[in-house]
Design an enzyme around this catalytic site. Structure first.
Site, short mmCIF file in Angstrom:
data_model
loop_
_atom_site.label_atom_id
_atom_site.label_comp_id
_atom_site.label_asym_id
_atom_site.label_seq_id
_atom_site.Cartn_x
_atom_site.Cartn_y
_atom_site.Cartn_z
N ASP A 22 -27.62 -34.45 -1.44
CA ASP A 22 -29.03 -34.86 -1.60
C ASP A 22 -29.86 -34.45 -0.39
OD1 ASP A 22 -31.06 -35.94 -3.09
OD2 ASP A 22 -30.76 -37.99 -2.38
N HIS A 39 -33.09 -25.79 -2.07
CA HIS A 39 -31.92 -25.51 -2.91
C HIS A 39 -31.24 -24.21 -2.46
CE1 HIS A 39 -33.08 -28.86 -5.29
NE2 HIS A 39 -34.10 -28.29 -5.91
N LEU A 133 -7.63 -24.93 -2.91
CA LEU A 133 -8.63 -25.94 -3.24
C LEU A 133 -9.15 -25.77 -4.67
CD1 LEU A 133 -10.73 -28.13 -2.09
CD2 LEU A 133 -12.26 -26.19 -1.77
N GLU A 209 -13.59 -44.50 -0.46
CA GLU A 209 -14.34 -44.83 0.77
C GLU A 209 -15.66 -44.06 0.70
OE1 GLU A 209 -13.44 -47.11 2.85
OE2 GLU A 209 -11.60 -47.42 1.70
C1 FPP Z 1 -30.58 -32.89 -4.59
O1 FPP Z 1 -31.64 -32.60 -3.74
C2 FPP Z 1 -29.90 -31.65 -4.94
C3 FPP Z 1 -29.89 -31.11 -6.17
C4 FPP Z 1 -30.52 -31.72 -7.35
C5 FPP Z 1 -29.27 -29.82 -6.42
C6 FPP Z 1 -28.13 -29.47 -5.55
C7 FPP Z 1 -27.79 -28.08 -5.80
C8 FPP Z 1 -27.48 -27.18 -4.87
C9 FPP Z 1 -27.36 -27.46 -3.44
C10 FPP Z 1 -27.12 -25.82 -5.30
C11 FPP Z 1 -25.71 -25.88 -5.72
C12 FPP Z 1 -25.17 -24.56 -5.79
C13 FPP Z 1 -23.91 -24.32 -6.15
C14 FPP Z 1 -23.43 -22.95 -6.07
C15 FPP Z 1 -23.01 -25.40 -6.60
P1 FPP Z 1 -33.08 -33.12 -4.13
O2 FPP Z 1 -33.86 -31.98 -4.65
O3 FPP Z 1 -32.98 -34.31 -5.03
O4 FPP Z 1 -33.61 -33.54 -2.71
P2 FPP Z 1 -34.64 -34.70 -2.38
O5 FPP Z 1 -33.89 -35.99 -2.56
O6 FPP Z 1 -34.96 -34.44 -0.97
O7 FPP Z 1 -35.80 -34.55 -3.31
#
Ligand code: FPP
Length: 252
Positions: A22, A39, A133, A209
């Site tokens: 997050d 992202h 993994l 945990e």
């Molecule tokens: C939450 O941040 C994150 C997501 C909804 C997406 C997470 C995805 C990635 C990091 C890309 C993943 C890539 C691969 C290859 C698996 P948010 O946008 O909710 O952040 P905020 O809480 O600050 O709004």
């Protein structure tokens, strides 16, 4: 701690680490950038932490990449995220193979765009032989969806006369979840500071945990990952027992 510290010592690494990634949006907004920039940077963290988990001897790493609720974000962000995830996985497949990492996915794939699903399935097939993994992406995933599906599956077995309702145990439920072939997470990490579990692996984290760090996902470092494992090692996991019972078990 030394940034290079490896968890290859006498303490067993957690077999399964699950992460709620997050803070991408807030990371970007803090810099005056579009949320999607967070992202994009978050993908680099996925790569870094996958490598760190491999080095630490973790067997399963489950990443909450896209929740069922994320479908309700602005369409532009949804499209950008899907595109980014698929591209990143395709780009990283050769490295996953080189590092002996097997890719799997859990989630409601009926909602995924066909092309994205096909490309992700291809990456899973390409890494199916890897024995290090297991990197599990929770995509279009929510725990309530998963538990509802498990209830449907069990109900069908009962209706078909293949299962006696009295024979249903916690193991029956576990065996009907999307994670049936994985151990429950030992450690759940959440970045971005919020103290909630956001519909993620609710059944499976019963005794995990939990480590919450205020760091936004794009800034989450290898060293922070190892520090979370250190915190895990310093916890006493009692599984509902007393400290005394746990110590007696250890001394047997
Ligand atoms: C939450 O941040 C994150 C997501 C909804 C997406 C997470 C995805 C990635 C990091 C890309 C993943 C890539 C691969 C290859 C698996 P948010 O946008 O909710 O952040 P905020 O809480 O600050 O709004």
């Amino acid at each position: 701690m030394n940034a290079d510290k490896r968890h290859t010592g006498p303490l067993a690494p957690p077999a399964h680490v699950a992460i709620i990634m997050d803070g991408n949006g807030r990371w970007a907004q803090k810099r005056g950038l579009d949320r999607s920039a967070g992202h994009v940077e978050g993908v680099n963290t996925v790569r870094r932490i996958t490598e760190a988990a491999s080095k630490a001897g973790v067997s399963y790493l489950t990443l909450y990449a896209f929740s069922t609720e994320n479908w309700n974000r602005p369409q532009q962000e949804v499209d950008a995220l899907m595109h980014l995830i698929v591209l990143a996985i395709e780009r990283e497949t050769p490295d996953l193979i080189r590092n002996n990492v097997r890719l799997t996915m859990i989630g409601d794939f009926t909602r995924m765009p066909t092309e994205a699903l096909e490309r992700l399935r291809q990456c899973m097939a390409d890494t199916a032989h890897c024995t290090g993994l297991t990197l599990c992406l929770a995509l279009s995933y929510s725990s309530r969806w998963e538990i509802t599906e498990a209830a449907r599956r069990i109900a069908r077995q009962v209706a078909a006369g293949d299962l006696d309702p009295e024979a249903i145990t916690a193991d029956t439920v576990s065996a009907n979840l999307a994670t049936a072939d994985m151990p429950d997470p030992d450690l759940l990490i959440r970045t971005g500071g919020d103290m909630r579990v956001s519909n993620f692996l609710l059944w499976q984290i019963a005794y995990s945990e939990i480590v919450v760090t205020p760091t936004f996902w794009p800034d989450f470092s290898e060293q922070m990952f190892y520090e979370a494992i250190d915190q895990y090692h310093n916890r006493e996991r009692r599984f509902g027992l007393t400290s005394e019972q746990i110590n007696n078990e250890k001394n047997r």
